[in-house]
Structure formats: structure tokens, C-alpha cells
Design a protein around this motif. Structure first.
Motif, mmCIF file in Angstrom:
data_model
loop_
_atom_site.group_PDB
_atom_site.id
_atom_site.type_symbol
_atom_site.label_atom_id
_atom_site.label_comp_id
_atom_site.label_asym_id
_atom_site.label_seq_id
_atom_site.Cartn_x
_atom_site.Cartn_y
_atom_site.Cartn_z
ATOM 1 N N LYS A 21 34.655 46.699 112.503
ATOM 2 C CA LYS A 21 35.348 46.977 111.430
ATOM 3 C C LYS A 21 35.779 47.668 110.133
ATOM 4 O O LYS A 21 36.835 48.036 110.069
ATOM 5 C CB LYS A 21 35.585 45.321 111.204
ATOM 6 C CG LYS A 21 37.760 44.811 110.865
ATOM 7 C CD LYS A 21 37.762 43.759 111.182
ATOM 8 C CE LYS A 21 39.634 43.537 110.520
ATOM 9 N NZ LYS A 21 39.579 41.945 110.364
ATOM 10 N N SER A 60 37.882 42.887 99.952
ATOM 11 C CA SER A 60 38.933 42.326 100.068
ATOM 12 C C SER A 60 40.017 41.365 99.586
ATOM 13 O O SER A 60 39.346 40.481 99.749
ATOM 14 C CB SER A 60 39.867 43.127 101.284
ATOM 15 O OG SER A 60 39.261 41.779 102.603
ATOM 16 N N ARG A 68 41.431 39.088 100.717
ATOM 17 C CA ARG A 68 42.125 38.366 101.456
ATOM 18 C C ARG A 68 40.625 37.722 102.416
ATOM 19 O O ARG A 68 40.187 37.401 103.728
ATOM 20 C CB ARG A 68 43.273 38.743 103.006
ATOM 21 C CG ARG A 68 44.520 38.449 101.935
ATOM 22 C CD ARG A 68 45.177 39.301 103.266
ATOM 23 N NE ARG A 68 45.188 38.036 104.463
ATOM 24 C CZ ARG A 68 45.835 38.480 105.647
ATOM 25 N NH1 ARG A 68 46.860 39.846 105.807
ATOM 26 N NH2 ARG A 68 46.245 37.903 106.128
ATOM 27 N N CYS A 69 39.444 38.959 102.544
ATOM 28 C CA CYS A 69 38.360 38.752 102.624
ATOM 29 C C CYS A 69 38.355 38.420 104.181
ATOM 30 O O CYS A 69 37.858 37.840 104.832
ATOM 31 C CB CYS A 69 37.234 37.417 102.550
ATOM 32 S SG CYS A 69 37.218 37.181 100.298
ATOM 33 N N MET A 70 38.894 39.988 104.896
ATOM 34 C CA MET A 70 38.601 40.291 105.932
ATOM 35 C C MET A 70 37.324 40.805 106.767
ATOM 36 O O MET A 70 37.796 41.254 108.273
ATOM 37 C CB MET A 70 40.429 40.650 106.306
ATOM 38 C CG MET A 70 40.953 40.383 105.930
ATOM 39 S SD MET A 70 42.824 41.093 105.383
ATOM 40 C CE MET A 70 42.748 42.106 107.686
ATOM 41 N N TYR A 71 36.742 41.154 106.042
ATOM 42 C CA TYR A 71 35.867 42.223 106.350
ATOM 43 C C TYR A 71 34.492 41.883 106.167
ATOM 44 O O TYR A 71 32.863 42.471 106.640
ATOM 45 C CB TYR A 71 36.016 43.429 105.436
ATOM 46 C CG TYR A 71 37.299 44.657 105.765
ATOM 47 C CD1 TYR A 71 37.166 45.019 107.058
ATOM 48 C CD2 TYR A 71 38.697 44.304 104.887
ATOM 49 C CE1 TYR A 71 38.237 45.755 106.908
ATOM 50 C CE2 TYR A 71 39.813 44.230 105.388
ATOM 51 C CZ TYR A 71 40.125 45.398 106.714
ATOM 52 O OH TYR A 71 40.739 46.103 106.567
ATOM 53 N N ASP A 110 31.788 40.972 102.735
ATOM 54 C CA ASP A 110 33.203 41.420 101.557
ATOM 55 C C ASP A 110 32.851 40.277 100.603
ATOM 56 O O ASP A 110 33.208 39.306 100.942
ATOM 57 C CB ASP A 110 33.901 41.063 103.006
ATOM 58 C CG ASP A 110 35.909 41.454 101.874
ATOM 59 O OD1 ASP A 110 35.688 41.313 100.697
ATOM 60 O OD2 ASP A 110 36.564 41.610 102.802
ATOM 61 N N SER A 125 30.271 32.307 104.708
ATOM 62 C CA SER A 125 31.372 32.132 104.675
ATOM 63 C C SER A 125 31.960 30.757 103.922
ATOM 64 O O SER A 125 33.009 30.659 103.793
ATOM 65 C CB SER A 125 31.644 31.994 106.334
ATOM 66 O OG SER A 125 31.037 31.051 107.158
#
Length: 266
Positions: free
Chosen positions: A69, A181, A183-186, A190, A236
Motif C-alpha cells: 500500500k 499520514s 489518518r495513520c493509514m499506512y 506511519d 497500533s
């Protein structure tokens, strides 16, 4: 993204011989082995094969999914960068493939020699790479501007490959990049809004910034993480701490941060 002009891939080579007795490098979580492609466009070329150490096999699926991704999104921004930069400043982002050999999974990609770490994802920026380092800093700044301030591509590492015969064929070849990012999408590398903030607290605009006009940047920034050339990762369960509304800073050894040295200088 694997067919993009900004992607550096295995091409049609879908088999590799992994030399388990030749360790190219080792990080905290993964080991990188030398390999050789069998068949396809890269037949007999050198490969690198990265696998998780046995105690971290549980990270494989999530890490590989995040890796692809990140690579695909970074390739998109590299394509845009290549449209505005000089021909000898183009960027290729490596996107490997997962090979299952026996009971182990390997991320296989073309070898990079003379490996250099330009930036990390925690705000660290090398001050030893001259114009090439400035170009890499500017690429991260560009991704912030191009994304409307939503992310940066960072943790830039690889090499500058000059072509002494045809300048337009000179290029940067990068691997294992990260994205921070809002939105912490990666994935685990990230570092969210605080990763973005930390980059800009270190970044001084240079000759490559704003080549196609003024590039936006945050007005007030600070360093939130211990600066290190290693790649920082967050569990996470700690992701909520990466929002700028949370004033927590991070110190060396903080329980939520993991650090992975570059797998190898290759």
C-alpha cells in the motif's frame, strides 16, 4: 502500480534462488539474503530477499499488506515528481513481490548497491548527502504539498544511480519508504501527524523546493520523536498518541516505539 514508469519491480522474473548462506543485512525484525533471479527479464540479475525472523512471523501478513500500500501510493507521487523535476532527478520506487519458499515468506526485489539512508520517518535527515539529499528532502516536501497536507512520503533510502553516457537516464532508486499520514493509514511506520510535524521541524527548504510554484508547509512544527536514522514504528494500540491534539512526546525506549535498522546496505 507495478507497470508505472516510476516503479522498480521484478518485471517478468517470478522465480528466485535465495542464497541462505549469504546474509546481505539484518535488522531487529528481518533478515535480508542475497538472491539470483531465475528466468524472465531479470534472469541472472541480483535480488534481495527479506524475511521476518522466526519470532516475528506473526507480523508478516500485516506488514506485507502495508508495504504494498505504501509503495503504490509513493509510486503515484513519484510519477508526479518526475513530471516536474529535471530528467536526472527522477525517482523510481521499488515494489517487490512476496515469494513463499518452503514455510517461509520472502519479500523479493531487485538489489540496490551503494545503499544510502537520506531520511527517516521520525524527523531525522542526513546532512552528508549534498544535492542528492536536498532532492530527497524536497520530494518529501512535495508529497505534502501535492497531497493537500494530508501525508508525506519519507524514510527515503536507496541510491542515486548516475549514467555518465546519458544524463536523462540518471535516477534515484528507493526502497522501503514510509508514509506518515494524518489518518495513520499506512501501517506501523506511519507516525501520523507527529511524523509530518517532525519532518518539517528539521526540513529547511532548498533549491529543489517549489520548482513549480510555492509549496505549502505547516506554519508551526516541533520534533516529537527521538531523531534516529533507524525506522521508527508504533504499535497500533498507541496510534491515538500520534494526533497533534495529544501533547505526548516520545523518548528513547518509550514502550510504544519500535526501531528497525535498515535491513541492509545494499
Amino acid at each position: 502500480m507495478s507497470h508505472s514508469s516510476a516503479a522498480r519491480t521484478n518485471l517478468t522474473s517470478n522465480r528466485v534462488r535465495i542464497h541462505r548462506d549469504e546474509i546481505a543485512g539484518e535488522g531487529a525484525f528481518r533478515t535480508a539474503y542475497n538472491g539470483t533471479y531465475i528466468g524472465g527479464n531479470r534472469n541472472n540479475q541480483e535480488a534481495i530477499a527479506k524475511c521476518f525472523k522466526s519470532q516475528y512471523h506473526g507480523l508478516e501478513s500485516d506488514f506485507f499488506a502495508a508495504d504494498f500500500k505504501v509503495a503504490d501510493k509513493a509510486i503515484q507521487y513519484a510519477e508526479d515528481w518526475n513530471d516536474i523535476c529535471d530528467s536526472d532527478e527522477t525517482i523510481l520506487i521499488t515494489r517487490g513481490d512476496v515469494h513463499t519458499i518452503g514455510q517461509r515468506k520472502y519479500l523479493v526485489e531487485p538489489l540496490i548497491r551503494n545503499f544510502t539512508k537520506f531520511t527517516s520517518n521520525n524527523g531525522w535527515i542526513s546532512d552528508e548527502e549534498g544535492w542528492s539529499g536536498e532532492a530527497m528532502e524536497a520530494f518529501s516536501h512535495y508529497t505534502y504539498h501535492r497531497s493537500g497536507g494530508n501525508l508525506i512520503v519519507c524514510d527515503l533510502q536507496g541510491r542515486y544511480k548516475p549514467n555518465r553516457f546519458t544524463r536523462s537516464k540518471s535516477r534515484f532508486e528507493l526502497t522501503d519508504v514510509a508514509i506518515c499520514s494524518r489518518r495513520c493509514m499506512y501501517g506501523p511506520t506511519d507516525l501520523g501527524e507527529k511524523g509530518i510535524d517532525s519532518f518539517f521541524s528539521s526540513h529547511v527548504c532548498n533549491q529543489f523546493c517549489g520548482v513549480d510554484g510555492h509549496w505549502a508547509r505547516p506554519k508551526r512544527t516541533r520534533q516529537w520523536f527521538p531523531q534516529s536514522s533507524s525506522t521508527s514504528m508504533m504499535r497500533s494500540s498507541q496510534a491515538h498518541l500520534l494526533n497533534l491534539n495529544n501533547r505526548s512526546t516520545f523518548q528513547p525506549g518509550y514502550g510504544g516505539i519500535l526501531e528497525e535498522d535498515s535491513d541492509c546496505d545494499y
